[in-house]
Design a protein around this motif. Structure first.
Motif, PDB file in Angstrom:
ATOM      1  N   GLU A   4      86.230  46.102  40.081  1.00 22.09           N
ATOM      2  CA  GLU A   4      84.851  46.573  40.266  1.00 22.09           C
ATOM      3  C   GLU A   4      84.453  46.599  38.486  1.00 22.09           C
ATOM      4  OE1 GLU A   4      84.403  50.227  42.237  1.00 22.09           O
ATOM      5  OE2 GLU A   4      82.368  50.549  41.627  1.00 22.09           O
ATOM      6  N   HIS A   5      85.063  47.478  37.892  1.00 24.04           N
ATOM      7  CA  HIS A   5      84.782  47.577  36.485  1.00 24.04           C
ATOM      8  C   HIS A   5      84.644  46.378  35.833  1.00 24.04           C
ATOM      9  CE1 HIS A   5      86.513  51.992  37.247  1.00 24.04           C
ATOM     10  NE2 HIS A   5      85.102  52.098  37.359  1.00 24.04           N
ATOM     11  N   ILE A   6      85.518  45.577  35.781  1.00 21.75           N
ATOM     12  CA  ILE A   6      85.602  44.367  35.108  1.00 21.75           C
ATOM     13  C   ILE A   6      84.483  43.770  35.463  1.00 21.75           C
ATOM     14  CG2 ILE A   6      86.839  42.196  34.511  1.00 21.75           C
ATOM     15  CD1 ILE A   6      89.297  43.771  34.923  1.00 21.75           C
ATOM     16  N   LEU A   7      84.019  43.206  36.793  1.00 22.48           N
ATOM     17  CA  LEU A   7      82.759  42.614  37.326  1.00 22.48           C
ATOM     18  C   LEU A   7      81.665  43.120  36.842  1.00 22.48           C
ATOM     19  CD1 LEU A   7      82.865  40.310  39.161  1.00 22.48           C
ATOM     20  CD2 LEU A   7      82.724  41.685  41.077  1.00 22.48           C
ATOM     21  N   VAL A  10      81.432  42.222  32.686  1.00 21.92           N
ATOM     22  CA  VAL A  10      81.086  40.817  32.493  1.00 21.92           C
ATOM     23  C   VAL A  10      79.871  40.486  33.030  1.00 21.92           C
ATOM     24  CG1 VAL A  10      81.752  38.660  33.074  1.00 21.92           C
ATOM     25  CG2 VAL A  10      83.512  40.356  32.776  1.00 21.92           C
ATOM     26  N   THR A  11      79.221  40.913  34.004  1.00 23.80           N
ATOM     27  CA  THR A  11      77.986  40.694  34.375  1.00 23.80           C
ATOM     28  C   THR A  11      76.815  41.234  33.484  1.00 23.80           C
ATOM     29  OG1 THR A  11      78.671  41.052  36.675  1.00 23.80           O
ATOM     30  CG2 THR A  11      76.271  40.632  36.599  1.00 23.80           C
ATOM     31  N   GLY A  12      77.100  42.478  33.104  1.00 18.23           N
ATOM     32  CA  GLY A  12      76.364  43.205  32.119  1.00 18.23           C
ATOM     33  C   GLY A  12      76.295  42.481  30.731  1.00 18.23           C
ATOM     34  N   VAL A  13      77.504  42.139  30.249  1.00 14.50           N
ATOM     35  CA  VAL A  13      77.254  41.392  28.963  1.00 14.50           C
ATOM     36  C   VAL A  13      76.553  40.188  29.140  1.00 14.50           C
ATOM     37  CG1 VAL A  13      78.943  40.141  27.424  1.00 14.50           C
ATOM     38  CG2 VAL A  13      79.546  42.229  28.101  1.00 14.50           C
TER      39      VAL A  13
ATOM     40  N   ALA B  43      69.816  49.789  37.167  1.00 11.47           N
ATOM     41  CA  ALA B  43      70.187  50.385  36.162  1.00 11.47           C
ATOM     42  C   ALA B  43      70.023  51.819  36.122  1.00 11.47           C
ATOM     43  CB  ALA B  43      69.514  49.934  34.798  1.00 11.47           C
ATOM     44  N   SER B  44      68.873  52.422  36.905  1.00  8.08           N
ATOM     45  CA  SER B  44      68.434  53.719  36.972  1.00  8.08           C
ATOM     46  C   SER B  44      69.444  54.810  37.586  1.00  8.08           C
ATOM     47  CB  SER B  44      67.089  53.818  37.448  1.00  8.08           C
ATOM     48  OG  SER B  44      66.856  53.620  38.791  1.00  8.08           O
ATOM     49  N   THR B  45      70.266  54.446  38.537  1.00  6.97           N
ATOM     50  CA  THR B  45      70.918  55.317  38.895  1.00  6.97           C
ATOM     51  C   THR B  45      72.311  55.678  38.073  1.00  6.97           C
ATOM     52  OG1 THR B  45      71.006  53.932  41.248  1.00  6.97           O
ATOM     53  CG2 THR B  45      72.636  55.909  41.206  1.00  6.97           C
ATOM     54  N   THR B  46      72.481  54.878  37.154  1.00  7.25           N
ATOM     55  CA  THR B  46      73.517  55.122  36.274  1.00  7.25           C
ATOM     56  C   THR B  46      72.977  56.256  35.268  1.00  7.25           C
ATOM     57  OG1 THR B  46      74.320  52.831  36.201  1.00  7.25           O
ATOM     58  CG2 THR B  46      74.677  53.961  33.952  1.00  7.25           C
ATOM     59  N   PHE B  47      71.577  56.413  35.161  1.00  7.55           N
ATOM     60  CA  PHE B  47      71.140  57.505  34.217  1.00  7.55           C
ATOM     61  C   PHE B  47      71.389  58.743  34.750  1.00  7.55           C
ATOM     62  CE2 PHE B  47      69.349  54.035  31.983  1.00  7.55           C
ATOM     63  CZ  PHE B  47      69.251  54.392  30.928  1.00  7.55           C
ATOM     64  N   VAL B  48      71.608  58.917  36.208  1.00  9.16           N
ATOM     65  CA  VAL B  48      71.780  59.983  37.179  1.00  9.16           C
ATOM     66  C   VAL B  48      73.200  60.402  36.989  1.00  9.16           C
ATOM     67  CG1 VAL B  48      72.137  60.970  39.540  1.00  9.16           C
ATOM     68  CG2 VAL B  48      70.099  59.463  38.760  1.00  9.16           C
ATOM     69  N   TRP B  78      80.570  50.426  39.363  1.00 11.49           N
ATOM     70  CA  TRP B  78      80.088  48.990  38.946  1.00 11.49           C
ATOM     71  C   TRP B  78      78.910  48.818  37.980  1.00 11.49           C
ATOM     72  CZ3 TRP B  78      75.965  46.251  40.463  1.00 11.49           C
ATOM     73  CH2 TRP B  78      75.685  44.951  40.256  1.00 11.49           C
ATOM     74  N   GLN B  79      77.847  49.733  38.608  1.00 16.02           N
ATOM     75  CA  GLN B  79      76.500  49.544  37.790  1.00 16.02           C
ATOM     76  C   GLN B  79      76.784  50.131  36.372  1.00 16.02           C
ATOM     77  OE1 GLN B  79      72.711  51.919  38.154  1.00 16.02           O
ATOM     78  NE2 GLN B  79      72.242  50.550  39.557  1.00 16.02           N
ATOM     79  N   PHE B  80      77.487  51.259  36.432  1.00 19.63           N
ATOM     80  CA  PHE B  80      77.542  52.187  35.070  1.00 19.63           C
ATOM     81  C   PHE B  80      78.323  50.944  33.936  1.00 19.63           C
ATOM     82  CE2 PHE B  80      78.888  54.994  31.973  1.00 19.63           C
ATOM     83  CZ  PHE B  80      78.383  56.007  32.349  1.00 19.63           C
ATOM     84  N   MET B  81      79.134  50.331  34.387  1.00 20.79           N
ATOM     85  CA  MET B  81      79.886  49.172  33.521  1.00 20.79           C
ATOM     86  C   MET B  81      78.775  48.189  33.440  1.00 20.79           C
ATOM     87  SD  MET B  81      82.643  50.252  32.916  1.00 20.79           S
ATOM     88  CE  MET B  81      83.563  49.233  32.067  1.00 20.79           C
ATOM     89  N   LEU B  82      77.925  47.624  34.224  1.00 22.46           N
ATOM     90  CA  LEU B  82      76.688  46.787  33.843  1.00 22.46           C
ATOM     91  C   LEU B  82      75.983  47.218  32.983  1.00 22.46           C
ATOM     92  CD1 LEU B  82      75.431  44.195  35.711  1.00 22.46           C
ATOM     93  CD2 LEU B  82      73.827  46.114  36.062  1.00 22.46           C
TER      94      LEU B  82
END
Lengths: 176, 180
Positions: A4-7, A10-13, B43-48, B78-82
């Protein structure tokens, strides 16, 4: 790091690179759009939406993806949407672009990020009150436009693409 | 008619935007297959979650007892890492093409309100707080509602985006009327 974190990373970058290359991370571009002088962010967003919409709707119709509509909670969307517009005009970033702007060296975006963290904390504090007031007014639930209008999905997609093409033609003609 | 490069060395917004559309499709598929649940860009849930993490340093029991933090779950997901990825991607891209700039105040802001960092900081903090409060109430920002919601043809997304932009245009025309 899990899958989940890697996905996510990578998508974010990749997203960060595309946002940066599209030059949409800038305060000047966002405020420029709101002053109707520079429509870069609208060209970018509408292009992404049209391409994404066609793919997502086909995959959803095939049963490969599930759509996850956000609830059409009347008071929440109307008041929340208007508040976002007010803050966005002054801040000049949205949540996603603020961190990208920081990555581009625009370190003043850190103030926008601090403000947004404060806004999120304040919302969490007031959530119990909002839940029984604004959020409880009228909830139409998680609905899609085709179901709400009683029109087939592909007709809505074609109409959306046609309107977008018209908007792009206008932007190019006016050179904005 | 359509140029692939812009005068400032960037890519055509039509091209970069269309690629984001492809990325959104690929991401929806990848999360469905590898995480078992379709996740859409946002993106905005990550700020919470970020606010919950910061607040936890000072008052962990307050965060643990809060209904909204419980609902959104304060964790790196997932969204936090995004969102972290957006920062990294923009850093890599701007360093690679030389558009990275350390900037004290946005140029357009300075034209209207002068070069004061304090003034800009105050406005950005206030604006940011109001915007995020609104985004959490509306349950999305220009990513979650604007991009992902419109792709899915959600009714809430059409109304939210119309308000984001409509009110943004009205407020911007008032705020940026004066010149420094």
């Amino acid at each position: 790091m899990s899958t989940e974190h890697i996905l996510g990373l990578v998508t974010g970058v990749l997203l960060g690179v595309l946002l940066q290359k599209g030059r949409v991370l800038r305060f000047d571009k966002q405020v420029g759009a709101m002053l109707l002088k520079d429509m870069t962010i609208l060209k970018f967003m509408l292009s992404a939406i049209v391409v994404g919409m066609i793919g997502i709707q086909i995959l959803a119709a095939m049963g490969i993806l599930t759509l996850g509509h956000k609830a059409m909670n009347l008071g929440a969307v109307l008041i929340g949407g208007a508040l976002f517009g007010c803050g966005w005009a002054v801040m000049g970033f949205c949540p996603g672009t603020s961190v990208g702007a920081l990555g581009e060296g625009r370190w003043h975006a850190v103030f926008a990020i601090i403000g947004m963290l404060l806004g999120a904390a304040l919302y969490a504090e007031l959530y119990p009150v909002l839940k029984t007031s604004v959020l409880a007014w009228k909830d139409f639930g998680k609905i899609g436009l085709p179901a709400a209008l009683g029109i087939p999905t592909w007709v809505v997609v074609v109409l959306f693409c046609a309107v977008t093409a018209g908007v792009f033609t206008l932007f190019e003609r006016k050179k904005i | 008619m359509m140029r692939l490069k812009t005068s400032d060395g960037g890519w055509s917004p039509y091209l970069a935007g269309a690629l984001v559309g492809l990325l959104a499709i690929a991401s929806a598929l990848a999360t469905t297959f590898w995480m078992g649940k379709t996740s859409y860009l946002g993106a905005s849930t990550t700020f919470v979650r970020g606010a919950g993490m910061v607040e936890s340093v000072a008052a962990p029991e307050r965060v643990a007892a809060n209904a909204y933090f419980k609902k959104e779950k304060v964790k790196v997901d997932w969204q936090f890492m995004l969102v972290l990825g957006i920062f990294l991607g923009a850093l890599i891209s701007s360093k690679a093409d030389g558009s990275f700039r350390l900037e004290r105040v946005p140029p357009t802001w300075a034209e209207h309100f002068g070069p004061s960092v304090g003034k800009r900081a105050l406005a950005a903090i206030l604006g940011g707080a109001v915007a995020m409060f609104g985004a959490r109430m509306a349950d999305g920002c220009p990513s979650g509602h604007g991009l992902s919601g419109l792709m899915q043809l959600s009714v809430s997304a059409f109304i939210a985006l119309a308000l984001f932009f409509g009110v943004g245009v009205a407020v911007a025309s008032l705020v940026y009327r004066r010149r420094a």
